[in-house]
Design a protein around this motif. Structure first.
Motif, short mmCIF file in Angstrom:
data_model
loop_
_atom_site.label_atom_id
_atom_site.label_comp_id
_atom_site.label_asym_id
_atom_site.label_seq_id
_atom_site.Cartn_x
_atom_site.Cartn_y
_atom_site.Cartn_z
N ARG A 30 0.82 -1.21 0.00
CA ARG A 30 0.00 0.00 0.00
C ARG A 30 0.86 1.27 0.00
O ARG A 30 0.46 2.30 -0.55
N ASP A 31 2.01 1.20 0.65
CA ASP A 31 2.85 2.38 0.81
C ASP A 31 4.04 2.43 -0.15
O ASP A 31 4.89 3.30 -0.05
N THR A 32 4.10 1.50 -1.10
CA THR A 32 5.23 1.48 -2.05
C THR A 32 5.14 2.63 -3.05
O THR A 32 6.15 3.24 -3.41
N PHE A 33 3.92 2.89 -3.50
CA PHE A 33 3.68 3.95 -4.48
C PHE A 33 2.73 4.99 -3.88
O PHE A 33 2.12 4.74 -2.85
N PRO A 34 2.57 6.12 -4.54
CA PRO A 34 1.63 7.14 -4.03
C PRO A 34 0.18 6.67 -4.04
O PRO A 34 -0.67 7.27 -3.38
N VAL A 35 -0.11 5.62 -4.82
CA VAL A 35 -1.48 5.11 -4.94
C VAL A 35 -1.49 3.62 -4.61
O VAL A 35 -0.46 2.96 -4.59
N SER A 36 -2.70 3.11 -4.35
CA SER A 36 -2.87 1.68 -4.09
C SER A 36 -4.07 1.17 -4.89
O SER A 36 -4.84 1.97 -5.43
N LYS A 37 -4.19 -0.14 -4.99
CA LYS A 37 -5.33 -0.72 -5.72
C LYS A 37 -6.64 -0.20 -5.11
O LYS A 37 -6.72 -0.09 -3.90
N PRO A 38 -7.64 0.11 -5.92
CA PRO A 38 -7.81 -0.23 -7.34
C PRO A 38 -7.19 0.75 -8.34
O PRO A 38 -7.45 0.62 -9.54
N ASP A 39 -6.43 1.72 -7.88
CA ASP A 39 -5.77 2.61 -8.82
C ASP A 39 -4.80 1.80 -9.68
O ASP A 39 -3.97 1.05 -9.15
N PRO A 40 -4.88 1.92 -11.00
CA PRO A 40 -4.02 1.13 -11.88
C PRO A 40 -2.54 1.42 -11.69
O PRO A 40 -1.69 0.60 -12.03
N GLY A 41 -2.22 2.60 -11.14
CA GLY A 41 -0.82 2.95 -10.92
C GLY A 41 -0.09 1.98 -10.03
O GLY A 41 1.12 1.76 -10.19
N ALA A 42 -0.81 1.38 -9.08
CA ALA A 42 -0.18 0.41 -8.18
C ALA A 42 0.25 -0.84 -8.95
O ALA A 42 1.37 -1.35 -8.76
N LEU A 43 -0.61 -1.32 -9.81
CA LEU A 43 -0.30 -2.51 -10.61
C LEU A 43 0.78 -2.20 -11.64
O LEU A 43 1.75 -2.96 -11.78
N LEU A 44 0.65 -1.08 -12.33
CA LEU A 44 1.65 -0.72 -13.34
C LEU A 44 3.01 -0.46 -12.70
O LEU A 44 4.05 -0.81 -13.26
N GLY A 45 2.99 0.13 -11.51
CA GLY A 45 4.24 0.36 -10.79
C GLY A 45 4.91 -0.94 -10.40
O GLY A 45 6.14 -1.07 -10.47
N THR A 46 4.10 -1.91 -10.00
CA THR A 46 4.64 -3.22 -9.62
C THR A 46 5.26 -3.93 -10.82
O THR A 46 6.33 -4.53 -10.71
N ILE A 47 4.57 -3.87 -11.94
CA ILE A 47 5.09 -4.49 -13.17
C ILE A 47 6.44 -3.87 -13.53
O ILE A 47 7.41 -4.57 -13.85
N ALA A 48 6.52 -2.55 -13.46
CA ALA A 48 7.77 -1.86 -13.78
C ALA A 48 8.86 -2.22 -12.77
O ALA A 48 10.03 -2.42 -13.15
N LEU A 49 8.49 -2.31 -11.50
CA LEU A 49 9.45 -2.66 -10.45
C LEU A 49 10.04 -4.04 -10.68
O LEU A 49 11.20 -4.31 -10.36
#
Length: 245
Positions: free
Chosen positions: A139-158
């Motif tokens: 939840r605290d890895t990125f500025p957003v968390s699920k269901p925001d797509p940024g969390a998933l896209l950030g994880t894929i990039a990571l």
């Protein structure tokens, strides 16, 4: 599947963590002098986070609590959970063999959870599962968390992957919504933590056991490849018509 990135939710997808999360909730109820709530009642709320579980367990009386009191209860919950994070939690049936096989095939594996990253890491460490994953995002890895797509896209990039070669696996509407918003195919599992059957959220595939995972992945990869071929053929046809005119 060597260029594939497979992103998993954690609680209710990889790990049956309900026993320890429910125990932590009842620890809070004990402190308040309230009756404990049975596992069957609390289980559907596990995937929505500690605050939600505490509120559902306390019921209407929660409305009378101040923000400071709620914060104190959440801290009590998290302290207890941190000390008992893998007392009853276990990987779901078939998870470990599936992860081993996927890693052997060169698939990048990652975790995208709404658990705090440190807590997710601690749980996976306790279950000797951390080494399977290239990236673990909370939840605290990125500025957003699920269901925001940024969390998933950030994880894929990571994980070093690419959205066009990624698949999500999850158990709740939060997971399905994040994947859809990110334009990433998603596999729903039926054994997780949701009041509504996962099929109702419209995942691209559904599995009832991790033994079915590779077949579901193969179907989605094949579907994506076919869609790409069709798109290329349509573009070629469009260009040919343009030249002809």
């Amino acid at each position: 599947m060597t260029d594939l990135t497979l992103v998993f939710d954690l609680d209710g997808t990889l790990v049956d963590s309900a026993p320890d999360l429910i125990a932590s909730t009842n620890h809070v109820l004990d402190h308040l002098g309230l009756a404990r709530v049975d596992a069957a009642t609390l289980r559907p709320f596990v995937g929505h986070g500690a605050k939600h579980m505490i509120e559902k367990a306390i019921g209407p009386a929660c409305e009378k609590l101040s923000e400071a009191e709620r914060a104190a209860l959440l801290k009590r919950y998290l302290d207890f959970y941190s000390a008992n994070i893998a007392t009853g939690s276990r990987p779901f049936a078939g998870v470990v063999p599936a992860l081993q096989n996927l890693r052997a095939e060169g698939v990048r594996l990652a975790v995208c959870t709404n658990k705090m990253e440190g807590m997710a890491q601690r749980l996976l460490d306790a279950l000797d599962m951390t080494h399977y994953f290239t990236a673990i995002a909370g939840r605290d890895t990125f500025p957003v968390s699920k269901p925001d797509p940024g969390a998933l896209l950030g994880t894929i990039a990571l994980a070093g992957g690419d959205r066009s070669h990624a698949i999500m696996v999850g158990d709740t509407n939060v997971d399905i919504a994040a994947a859809k918003a990110a334009s990433v195919p998603v596999i729903g599992v039926t054994f997780g933590y949701t009041e509504t059957p996962v099929q109702a959220f419209g995942p691209d595939a559904v599995i009832e056991h991790f033994a079915e995972l590779e077949q579901a992945i193969g179907m989605l990869v094949s579907r994506r490849q076919q869609a790409s071929v069709t798109a290329d053929a349509d573009e070629s046809s469009r260009l040919a018509r343009a030249v002809a005119h």
